[in-house]
Design a protein around this motif. Sequence first.
Motif, PDB file in Angstrom:
ATOM      1  N   SER A  24       0.837  -1.197   0.000  1.00  0.00           N
ATOM      2  CA  SER A  24       0.000   0.000   0.000  1.00  0.00           C
ATOM      3  C   SER A  24       0.874   1.250   0.000  1.00  0.00           C
ATOM      4  N   GLY A  25       2.006   1.197   0.625  1.00  0.00           N
ATOM      5  CA  GLY A  25       2.916   2.333   0.633  1.00  0.00           C
ATOM      6  C   GLY A  25       3.344   2.681  -0.779  1.00  0.00           C
ATOM      7  N   ARG A  26       3.574   1.693  -1.564  1.00  0.00           N
ATOM      8  CA  ARG A  26       4.009   1.908  -2.930  1.00  0.00           C
ATOM      9  C   ARG A  26       2.894   2.537  -3.778  1.00  0.00           C
ATOM     10  N   LEU A  27       1.668   2.211  -3.437  1.00  0.00           N
ATOM     11  CA  LEU A  27       0.563   2.590  -4.324  1.00  0.00           C
ATOM     12  C   LEU A  27       0.019   3.984  -4.053  1.00  0.00           C
ATOM     13  N   ARG A  28       0.306   4.537  -2.920  1.00  0.00           N
ATOM     14  CA  ARG A  28      -0.398   5.739  -2.489  1.00  0.00           C
ATOM     15  C   ARG A  28      -0.482   6.860  -3.538  1.00  0.00           C
ATOM     16  N   PRO A  29       0.587   7.235  -4.216  1.00  0.00           N
ATOM     17  CA  PRO A  29       0.482   8.405  -5.093  1.00  0.00           C
ATOM     18  C   PRO A  29      -0.447   8.229  -6.281  1.00  0.00           C
ATOM     19  N   VAL A  30      -0.710   7.045  -6.690  1.00  0.00           N
ATOM     20  CA  VAL A  30      -1.565   6.896  -7.856  1.00  0.00           C
ATOM     21  C   VAL A  30      -3.024   6.758  -7.479  1.00  0.00           C
ATOM     22  N   GLN A  65      12.465  -1.273  -9.209  1.00  0.00           N
ATOM     23  CA  GLN A  65      12.665  -0.388  -8.071  1.00  0.00           C
ATOM     24  C   GLN A  65      11.941   0.939  -8.284  1.00  0.00           C
ATOM     25  N   ASN A  66      11.351   1.411  -7.226  1.00  0.00           N
ATOM     26  CA  ASN A  66      10.657   2.696  -7.263  1.00  0.00           C
ATOM     27  C   ASN A  66      11.626   3.767  -7.759  1.00  0.00           C
ATOM     28  N   GLY A  67      11.164   4.577  -8.714  1.00  0.00           N
ATOM     29  CA  GLY A  67      12.007   5.663  -9.198  1.00  0.00           C
ATOM     30  C   GLY A  67      12.609   5.369 -10.557  1.00  0.00           C
ATOM     31  N   LYS A 112      11.514   1.938 -15.695  1.00  0.00           N
ATOM     32  CA  LYS A 112      10.793   0.673 -15.845  1.00  0.00           C
ATOM     33  C   LYS A 112       9.622   0.608 -14.859  1.00  0.00           C
ATOM     34  N   PHE A 113       9.919   1.054 -13.652  1.00  0.00           N
ATOM     35  CA  PHE A 113       8.895   1.051 -12.616  1.00  0.00           C
ATOM     36  C   PHE A 113       7.723   1.943 -13.056  1.00  0.00           C
ATOM     37  N   GLU A 114       8.062   3.163 -13.557  1.00  0.00           N
ATOM     38  CA  GLU A 114       7.029   4.103 -13.996  1.00  0.00           C
ATOM     39  C   GLU A 114       6.171   3.497 -15.105  1.00  0.00           C
TER      40      GLU A 114
HETATM   41  C1  LIG Z   1       8.175   5.996  -4.788  1.00  0.00           C
HETATM   42  O1  LIG Z   1       9.062   6.756  -4.026  1.00  0.00           O
HETATM   43  C2  LIG Z   1       8.587   8.055  -3.683  1.00  0.00           C
HETATM   44  C3  LIG Z   1       9.749   8.820  -3.017  1.00  0.00           C
HETATM   45  O2  LIG Z   1      10.325   8.053  -2.039  1.00  0.00           O
HETATM   46  C4  LIG Z   1       7.411   7.888  -2.744  1.00  0.00           C
HETATM   47  O3  LIG Z   1       6.880   9.193  -2.379  1.00  0.00           O
HETATM   48  C5  LIG Z   1       6.318   7.131  -3.479  1.00  0.00           C
HETATM   49  O4  LIG Z   1       5.252   6.889  -2.599  1.00  0.00           O
HETATM   50  C6  LIG Z   1       6.867   5.797  -4.036  1.00  0.00           C
HETATM   51  N1  LIG Z   1       5.882   5.259  -4.956  1.00  0.00           N
HETATM   52  C7  LIG Z   1       5.284   4.092  -4.772  1.00  0.00           C
HETATM   53  C8  LIG Z   1       4.313   3.705  -5.823  1.00  0.00           C
HETATM   54  O5  LIG Z   1       5.515   3.391  -3.820  1.00  0.00           O
END
Ligand SMILES: *[C@@H]1O[C@H](CO)[C@@H](O)[C@H](O)[C@H]1NC(C)=O
Length: 611
Positions: A4-10, A35-37, A40-42
């Motif tokens: 869930s941490g990874r997904l938050r911005p979208v 890897q985030n950033g 490929k990840f984008e």
């Molecule tokens: C990717 O990393 C950024 C900066 O650390 C973070 O704000 C963001 O939530 C991360 N994105 C995902 C999808 O986890």
Amino acid sequence: MAGSGRLRPVAESQFFCRLLIAFLLLPTSSRAQFQNGTSKFEQKLQKGEEQLREEIQSHDDVKEYFFPEKLFADIDIYRTEIPLSQDFTIGVMVNPCGDNSTGSPDTWLGYDCCMERFGDGEYGYLNNDAMKTMDLVYPLYRAARSDPPIPASSDEIFENINLVDDRGGQKSMLTSRRADDEIVVDEECKGIHDPHPYCMGVRLRKKIYSQMAACTDTNETVNAMLECYTPDGVRSKHCMQVSYTQSAFVHICGQEFADDPHCGTFLEIHRLNGSPDDPEEILISETKLLTRETSGMMTTTIPLFYRFDPTKILCEFKETVIRVGTMVLINEQAPACCCPAVYNTLNREGRFMCPNKPGTAHGPFADTVDTLEEEIARDASRGNYPFCPEMGEKEDLMACSKQASSGFSQDTRIENQGGQFGTQMRHYSTPCGHLNLTTHATKGYGWTSPDLKRSYNERCSYFPSCGKLDSGKTTCVGGDDKFTFAGYIGKVTSIPANLDDPNGIYTVTFNDGRTSYNFLLSDLEMQEPDYNYELWYVQRTLYDLVIQQRKPFKVISPKCTYDVVNQRYFPYAQLDAKGEPMNQGDGGFDGKIEAPDYTDGEVFYEAGGPP
Ligand SMILES: *[C@@H]1O[C@H](CO)[C@@H](O)[C@H](O)[C@H]1NC(C)=O
Ligand SMILES: *[C@@H]1O[C@H](CO)[C@@H](O)[C@H](O)[C@H]1NC(C)=O
Ligand SMILES: *[C@@H]1O[C@H](CO)[C@@H](O)[C@H](O)[C@H]1NC(C)=O
Ligand SMILES: *[C@@H]1O[C@H](CO)[C@@H](O)[C@H](O)[C@H]1NC(C)=O
């Protein structure tokens, strides 16, 4: 959880977020291995989002959100839903900074006089004293129904008016923002109200102060020839300023719907009941609201072109001929009827009208039950005596409540009566008896029914259970009750094919088209409102158009262009090459327009318009 941490911005919403998690967690879809950033990840993330969007849009439950046009054949349907004042209020004002028709620099309030500040409209109804001096009397048949106040013109002096706000509520002079009236010399004045209502003494009169308060409504004096300014000072031709406020967020559409003409809040110009040229729904002009949050009044401008045509502008339009859609007042000459006595709640006997719509409207005055609220109210009222039968949508019925005869067992007696449809205790409701031409022992020869106390020379043209009030009489006698449409306002639903036929039948509805009744032209009086256009505050949704407020205004200039072909005025003024209104005829709207003498039709184009 790491996912869930990874997904938050979208995530655009919680719903979206949960679906996205579910999607990315599906065993078939590969987990993000990058890897985030990294690019490929984008890419992976973007692809995932696209797939998800498609998935959501293809889902039956949400299809209507994305593709409403596939579900609703017609989304251009207006419906009215005025917000309740305990929810939020909407205010609309016309020309809040005045217009520059006077052009005098010291009365000019500036084009931004009504931005983010308090403003309101003040209106006046003539008070009794003024009515007396002005020799105004209410038409008798109107006074019997209600006591409609007569609106005063906007420049009427304080002495002659009762001040009200935009809902017609009494307003105190203490809260008025209008300056005190001026006293000026007038040689004609001989005393108070003598000879003019504005006279205040010998050689003295009162006059409204020439400078108005900033941010007030001037909806009675719109001149479509004038220019206007946006609050930022941008000038355009043929337009007016409009101010609005809403005590809740204004519905503004963003993102993919930002430019959607079917999304957001708009001010639209319409004509009440349309014109011979266009129906009411026709959009004459519009402006889109762009501020979500209003603090006080916000000002914008609206073009005064007719249907977006830069060669046509709004004009002082007034209809003079009755057509389908015209509002008419039924006058005293209309036939009156004598019907069985009105239902009496004490003895539970007498006639009543069906359908019986909860509220006050019955029979011919009850419009269609067409909203969920109305249906619920109707169901809840089903148990209230007297009962109406299940009946067709397009009919009215005069019903009578009677007591079952005591000589019989109640049930058999009622069953033997034809057409009864509901009983309660010893009472039952049944359609009132139709009239027959008979010789009755006590009532004599004529049209009568068992429910009437008298015989009549003719039948009533509205209801088969009533007799027509004999000519020369004004009241029904013997216990029968008078019924007349005189004093009611209805809408014309059809006109005779031959307008010159004095016996031509006009049908008029009192319930928005559910049922209509027949009248002669001599029974009708045109009811043109005091204004000629309306501003509608419309929330456009993906499904329909919601009218949340209607604000009448009156265009007083220019005069309309005369249509030589149809011998009537167009609902607009046609502009010639120099921008001047063409062919305004005699401008007389007295209801008996004489066709101007355009002998060979050439005059029409003389002003330089199209050949
Ligand atoms: C990717 O990393 C950024 C900066 O650390 C973070 O704000 C963001 O939530 C991360 N994105 C995902 C999808 O986890
Ligand atoms: C009024 O209108 C005239 C012409 O339309 C324009 O020249 C003038 O600047 C206007 N005055 C104000 C105060 O807006
Ligand atoms: C009136 O006359 C019609 C037909 O002649 C008949 O069916 C009906 O029962 C009569 N009604 C009354 C109240 O006498
Ligand atoms: C002006 O506005 C008030 C309140 O909205 C309305 O009652 C009145 O009919 C309007 N007058 C005209 C001439 O449009």
